[in-house]
Design a protein around this motif. Structure first.
Motif, PDB file in Angstrom:
ATOM      1  N   LEU A  41      -2.265 -25.985  15.732  1.00 44.74           N
ATOM      2  CA  LEU A  41      -1.405 -26.291  17.218  1.00 44.74           C
ATOM      3  C   LEU A  41      -0.357 -27.056  16.858  1.00 44.74           C
ATOM      4  CD1 LEU A  41      -4.636 -26.219  19.515  1.00 44.74           C
ATOM      5  CD2 LEU A  41      -2.869 -24.676  19.252  1.00 44.74           C
ATOM      6  N   ASP A  42       0.439 -27.223  17.664  1.00 44.31           N
ATOM      7  CA  ASP A  42       1.712 -28.040  17.808  1.00 44.31           C
ATOM      8  C   ASP A  42       1.843 -28.632  19.159  1.00 44.31           C
ATOM      9  OD1 ASP A  42       3.585 -29.073  16.664  1.00 44.31           O
ATOM     10  OD2 ASP A  42       5.145 -27.540  16.930  1.00 44.31           O
ATOM     11  N   VAL A  43       2.358 -30.126  18.927  1.00 41.17           N
ATOM     12  CA  VAL A  43       2.668 -30.580  20.133  1.00 41.17           C
ATOM     13  C   VAL A  43       4.032 -30.796  20.303  1.00 41.17           C
ATOM     14  CG1 VAL A  43       2.009 -32.524  21.634  1.00 41.17           C
ATOM     15  CG2 VAL A  43       0.383 -31.892  20.389  1.00 41.17           C
ATOM     16  N   ARG A  44       4.650 -30.102  21.519  1.00 44.43           N
ATOM     17  CA  ARG A  44       6.175 -30.543  21.434  1.00 44.43           C
ATOM     18  C   ARG A  44       6.388 -31.170  22.761  1.00 44.43           C
ATOM     19  NH1 ARG A  44       7.693 -24.110  21.222  1.00 44.43           N
ATOM     20  NH2 ARG A  44       5.737 -23.752  19.621  1.00 44.43           N
ATOM     21  N   LYS A  45       7.282 -32.246  22.424  1.00 45.62           N
ATOM     22  CA  LYS A  45       7.499 -33.260  23.683  1.00 45.62           C
ATOM     23  C   LYS A  45       8.840 -32.610  24.077  1.00 45.62           C
ATOM     24  CE  LYS A  45       9.628 -37.720  24.410  1.00 45.62           C
ATOM     25  NZ  LYS A  45      10.228 -39.047  24.059  1.00 45.62           N
ATOM     26  N   LEU A  46       8.913 -32.430  25.523  1.00 48.43           N
ATOM     27  CA  LEU A  46      10.000 -31.770  26.187  1.00 48.43           C
ATOM     28  C   LEU A  46      11.130 -32.718  26.930  1.00 48.43           C
ATOM     29  CD1 LEU A  46       7.876 -28.825  27.729  1.00 48.43           C
ATOM     30  CD2 LEU A  46       9.220 -28.841  25.679  1.00 48.43           C
ATOM     31  N   GLY A  71       0.863 -25.818  21.764  1.00 50.81           N
ATOM     32  CA  GLY A  71       0.839 -24.382  21.637  1.00 50.81           C
ATOM     33  C   GLY A  71       0.747 -24.167  20.177  1.00 50.81           C
ATOM     34  N   PRO A  72       0.626 -22.953  19.790  1.00 52.27           N
ATOM     35  CA  PRO A  72       0.339 -22.623  18.200  1.00 52.27           C
ATOM     36  C   PRO A  72       1.939 -22.781  17.769  1.00 52.27           C
ATOM     37  CG  PRO A  72       0.643 -20.631  19.786  1.00 52.27           C
ATOM     38  CD  PRO A  72       0.392 -21.800  20.542  1.00 52.27           C
ATOM     39  N   GLN A 124       2.080 -16.418  31.545  1.00 52.64           N
ATOM     40  CA  GLN A 124       2.308 -15.119  32.343  1.00 52.64           C
ATOM     41  C   GLN A 124       3.810 -14.466  32.081  1.00 52.64           C
ATOM     42  OE1 GLN A 124       1.782 -15.179  36.500  1.00 52.64           O
ATOM     43  NE2 GLN A 124       1.682 -12.929  36.798  1.00 52.64           N
ATOM     44  N   ARG A 125       4.751 -15.178  32.395  1.00 52.89           N
ATOM     45  CA  ARG A 125       6.152 -15.063  32.052  1.00 52.89           C
ATOM     46  C   ARG A 125       6.373 -14.512  30.632  1.00 52.89           C
ATOM     47  NH1 ARG A 125      10.414 -18.939  34.794  1.00 52.89           N
ATOM     48  NH2 ARG A 125      11.777 -17.599  33.946  1.00 52.89           N
ATOM     49  N   MET A 126       5.834 -15.399  29.594  1.00 50.85           N
ATOM     50  CA  MET A 126       6.066 -15.107  28.243  1.00 50.85           C
ATOM     51  C   MET A 126       5.218 -13.799  27.796  1.00 50.85           C
ATOM     52  SD  MET A 126       8.044 -17.108  26.995  1.00 50.85           S
ATOM     53  CE  MET A 126       8.048 -17.011  25.534  1.00 50.85           C
ATOM     54  N   GLY A 127       4.165 -13.315  28.444  1.00 48.81           N
ATOM     55  CA  GLY A 127       3.640 -12.340  28.172  1.00 48.81           C
ATOM     56  C   GLY A 127       2.450 -12.427  27.137  1.00 48.81           C
ATOM     57  N   LYS A 128       2.285 -13.758  26.644  1.00 47.33           N
ATOM     58  CA  LYS A 128       1.338 -14.108  25.744  1.00 47.33           C
ATOM     59  C   LYS A 128       0.993 -15.550  25.910  1.00 47.33           C
ATOM     60  CE  LYS A 128       4.865 -14.878  22.157  1.00 47.33           C
ATOM     61  NZ  LYS A 128       5.226 -14.488  20.664  1.00 47.33           N
ATOM     62  N   ASN A 129      -0.129 -15.884  25.169  1.00 44.16           N
ATOM     63  CA  ASN A 129      -0.424 -17.219  25.070  1.00 44.16           C
ATOM     64  C   ASN A 129       0.265 -18.345  24.253  1.00 44.16           C
ATOM     65  OD1 ASN A 129      -2.471 -17.716  26.931  1.00 44.16           O
ATOM     66  ND2 ASN A 129      -4.431 -17.987  25.451  1.00 44.16           N
ATOM     67  N   VAL A 130       1.424 -18.849  24.927  1.00 45.30           N
ATOM     68  CA  VAL A 130       2.495 -19.598  23.954  1.00 45.30           C
ATOM     69  C   VAL A 130       1.850 -21.252  24.424  1.00 45.30           C
ATOM     70  CG1 VAL A 130       4.008 -18.006  23.696  1.00 45.30           C
ATOM     71  CG2 VAL A 130       4.198 -19.479  25.551  1.00 45.30           C
ATOM     72  N   VAL A 131       1.483 -21.614  25.439  1.00 44.61           N
ATOM     73  CA  VAL A 131       1.009 -22.832  25.798  1.00 44.61           C
ATOM     74  C   VAL A 131      -0.578 -22.789  26.004  1.00 44.61           C
ATOM     75  CG1 VAL A 131       1.521 -24.479  27.457  1.00 44.61           C
ATOM     76  CG2 VAL A 131       3.348 -23.148  27.078  1.00 44.61           C
TER      77      VAL A 131
END
Length: 149
Positions: A41-46, A71-72, A124-131
């Motif tokens: 997993l990777d933590v991304r600061k936004l 997310g991955p 849901q918008r991305m269509g896969k588990n990205v978060v």
């Protein structure tokens, strides 16, 4: 001379035996079934976002929020859509349009519901588990009266 040949043969047999034994031990060292592959997993600061809060047609103030998303790890060779853009868009939309939250008196449950809603909407918008999870780094409401002019 017989002694020299015997010592040479003994050294060769000992070396071959040690090499074979080490290789055999290395190959059969882990006979237990491999544990399931743990997902990295990777933590991304936004980037921080500022959202106006409008109620009853009047500007009440601004919400300044800073999130991190878990997310991955992204594959460098895979060219996919950037989830960060979708995340920031969903965070803005949820905060801007969410009428149930009173930002002047925010509660712990409100932030929990907010982060889970953002996570679900992005996936849901991305269509896969990205978060996998949404983390709140900073969340501040600044009333309009407190804004410097």
């Amino acid at each position: 001379m017989f002694r020299t040949i015997f010592i040479g043969l003994w050294a060769c047999v000992a070396t071959l035996g040690a090499t074979y034994g080490g290789a055999y031990w290395r190959m059969h060292q882990n006979t237990a079934p491999a544990a399931e592959h743990a997902e990295k997993l990777d933590v991304r600061k936004l980037k921080p976002i500022t959202v106006p809060v409008i109620a009853d047609g009047v500007l009440r103030g601004y919400v300044s929020a800073e999130f991190s998303m878990v997310g991955p790890q992204a594959d460098k060779h895979e060219h996919t859509l950037d989830p960060e853009s979708f995340f920031l868009d969903e965070a803005f939309r949820v905060i801007y349009s969410e009428s149930k939250i009173d930002f002047s008196d925010i509660q712990k449950a409100d932030l929990s519901a907010l982060t889970s809603q953002i996570t679900a909407n992005v996936n849901q918008r991305m269509g896969k588990n990205v978060v996998k999870e949404t983390l709140v780094r900073n969340f501040t409401f600044v009333p309009r009266e407190d804004m410097p002019r």
